[in-house]
Design an enzyme around this catalytic site. Structure first.
Site, mmCIF file in Angstrom:
data_model
loop_
_atom_site.group_PDB
_atom_site.id
_atom_site.type_symbol
_atom_site.label_atom_id
_atom_site.label_comp_id
_atom_site.label_asym_id
_atom_site.label_seq_id
_atom_site.Cartn_x
_atom_site.Cartn_y
_atom_site.Cartn_z
ATOM 1 N N GLU A 409 0.828 -1.212 0.000
ATOM 2 C CA GLU A 409 0.000 0.000 0.000
ATOM 3 C C GLU A 409 0.866 1.267 0.000
ATOM 4 O OE1 GLU A 409 -2.901 -0.603 -0.660
ATOM 5 O OE2 GLU A 409 -3.391 -2.526 0.220
ATOM 6 N N GLY A 410 2.032 1.170 -0.633
ATOM 7 C CA GLY A 410 2.988 2.279 -0.644
ATOM 8 C C GLY A 410 3.921 2.144 0.541
#
Length: 601
Positions: A409-410
């Protein structure tokens, strides 16, 4: 409730929040508590009891548990009722994600990939025909979804993907060719959200791609990846070779793929944060049980100060993470409901804009709680000692599973810089007035400070005063850096990382204090003494982090009188009048959880 009354994303930095205006886990209603109980019962029976099997890379078990979750309706919480879902609010979706994710990262990843980035892009961006065709199957678990964005050369730079989509001569379909990697659920999915570039478009485009192993349509899979953790989560490379996709399966419009990906990640970030909570609760509980039973020198090790310190800190971090996650979740839900009530948006537009509004908080929470869970599982191993290092106990797998949460998610580095970058953009658009209070802080620093001793007799009066000062400190440091570097501030990554550390600590410290204050107001201070202790302990640690980040920044971009003035400001803004007794606070917390023999908040 009107839209103007809801704190906008990032405004926590420049506005005060009343404790009665935040939502906490103590506010769960009867239906939510029943849902929590149902999810916990499912997890204990189907997942926690079979934890050893998951660690043996039993992908079929993960798929089987996902089907059972579908039968119980857990995959459909966020799906609107018209597409076979429960259509529940954002807080409910967070609650289910929280309690379903704690037993093993393998199932948690499969669940998150399916319900979030597998299903949600269609519910939020799909046409009515696409939603009617695909969402009911995904809601029940008849089909499972996956999300094909990452490529060997496109990780954090998601828009740099080389996968191509070429329109057929008759204009009826696209042919997709390219390679995707780290695709969760690839081994048992029936549907993929695939991102590809049409011609030389600036931005990628999203497509809904069906997958049937009996009729692969140019899709081949790599072998299952051998990973440090989440071992029974199916993770494969996916190769597309002239895969035919009907034109009506384009998701949203041409070139909108990057926006879809980024908005999906905003939701994914806060869901990832909440998915890291129950793993902490279970780790803390197992650690306490062991510490109470393990006798050394004729004494349970839970009575030793070194162990009590660990238990208190683990419990505090988990409790603070809960405070931040559910505060933000209710903000998002309120924003969605107001936009719908005002008739401005459809459900999908309201949800998109509601989550996008709090993208800063989503990044803050993703970073903080993913780091809490890593610390928690590491200390869990330490408390169990040699047993913690053994596969016979759940600690070593929990530690391995926790590690991925700081990457997907980054990465946390990307999310740290995003939180500051998004705050600057909001300030430029006038959505969060940072400039006016930053100038006020600058003027305050040049004036003569007050030498009066304030009255801090009321609960949390000093802590709230410190939070106000920490916000001033952020404005002082970030404002001066922005003044010096202007639009080129994004090139100063180390300064942005430091600024984000200050921002993260402020949000979480304030969330914890407001949660404890709300509980004390409702139940009395004596009945909330452990929560008060956790809020105070967390603030003390937050100040340490903020002091270091602030000092590193100030001495790196300023010189002379400006540097001296800001260092004096730093000292002023982190100052306690009455220092807390840290050991006493830890003992209050450790006493409670060791007596209860579990994480009990």
């Amino acid at each position: 409730m009107e839209e103007k009354d809801i704190l906008r994303g990032g405004q926590f930095l420049v506005k005060e929040t009343n404790c009665e205006d935040i939502f906490t886990p103590e506010d769960f209603n009867e239906d939510q508590l029943m849902m929590k109980e149902a999810v916990t019962e499912f997890v204990d029976r189907e997942i926690w009891a079979k934890k050893a099997q998951f660690e043996k890379k039993d992908y079929a078990l993960t798929e089987s548990c996902m089907r059972k979750a579908g039968e119980l309706g857990f995959l459909s919480i966020a799906v609107p009722m018209e597409y076979g879902g429960m259509g529940m609010g954002f807080v409910d979706t967070m609650l289910v994600c929280d309690y379903i994710s704690g037993a093993t990262g393998s199932f948690s990843t499969a669940f998150g990939a399916h319900t979030g980035i597998g299903t949600m892009p269609i519910t939020l961006y799909g046409t009515e025909e696409q939603k009617q065709k695909y969402v009911p199957k995904l809601a029940t678990g008849e089909w499972f979804g996956s999300y094909c964005l990452t490529e060997p050369s496109a990780g954090s730079d998601a828009n740099s993907g080389k996968t191509k989509a070429v329109l057929s001569e008759d204009g009826t379909h696209y042919k997709i060719t390219g390679q995707k990697m780290w695709i969760s659920n690839a081994g048992f999915c029936s549907l993929m959200i695939v991102f590809a570039r049409i011609e030389d478009d600036k931005y990628i485009t999203g497509f809904i791609v069906e997958y049937d192993p009996k009729n692969p349509n140019g899709i081949t899979m790599g072998e299952e990846e051998h990973k440090l953790g989440i071992r029974a989560s199916s993770t494969r490379q996916v190769f597309f070779n002239d895969t035919v996709v009907p034109i009506e399966n384009m998701l949203s419009v041409r070139g909108n793929g990057f926006k879809i990906a980024m908005n999906a990640l905003n939701v994914g970030r806060i869901k990832l944060a909440v998915a890291c909570l129950d793993a902490q609760r279970r780790t803390i509980t197992e650690s306490i049980k062991y510490a109470n039973e393990r006798i050394q020198f004729k004494t349970p090790i839970s009575s030793f100060g070194a162990i009590r310190q660990k238990i208190a800190e683990m419990a505090t971090n988990c409790w603070v993470g809960e405070a931040g996650c559910y505060r933000a979740a209710k903000n998002i839900q309120d924003r969605i409901e107001v936009r719908q009530a005002n008739g401005k948006d459809t459900h999908q537009e309201a949800e998109l804009k509601g989550v996008e509004e709090y993208a800063i908080e989503c990044s803050i929470l993703k970073v903080a709680v993913s780091e809490f869970v890593q610390r928690c599982t590491d200390e869990g191993i330490q408390i169990l000692g040699g047993m913690g290092f053994s596969e016979e106990t759940p600690m070593e797998s929990a530690w391995r599973d926790a590690r991925i949460s700081r990457i997907y998610e980054g990465t946390n580095e990307i999310n740290r810089m995003l939180s500051i970058g998004m705050l600057i953009k909001k300030a430029m658009k006038g959505h969060v007035d940072v400039l006016t209070p930053a100038m006020a802080v600058k003027n305050e620093l040049m004036g003569i400070p007050s030498f009066e001793t304030p009255d801090f007799s009321e609960l949390f009066s000093e802590e709230k005063s410190i939070i106000k000062n920490l916000k001033k400190l952020f404005l002082m440091v970030a404002g001066a850096a922005l003044e010096k570097y202007g639009e080129k501030i994004e090139e100063q990554q180390q300064l942005m990382l430091a600024a984000s550390d200050i921002l993260i600590q402020i949000y979480l410290a304030e969330s914890a204090i407001l949660r404890a204050e709300k509980m004390a107001n409702k139940n009395g201070e004596d009945n909330a003494k452990e929560q008060i202790a956790m809020a105070k302990l967390n603030l003390f640690h937050a100040i340490d982090v903020i002091e270091t980040a602030g000092k590193h920044s100030i001495i790196s971009f300023s010189t002379g009188d400006e540097q001296r003035m800001m260092l004096m400001g730093l000292k002023r803004y982190i100052k306690y009048v009455n220092m807390p007794n840290i050991i006493e606070l830890r003992n209050i917390i450790a006493n409670k959880v060791t007596q209860e023999n579990k994480y009990c908040f």
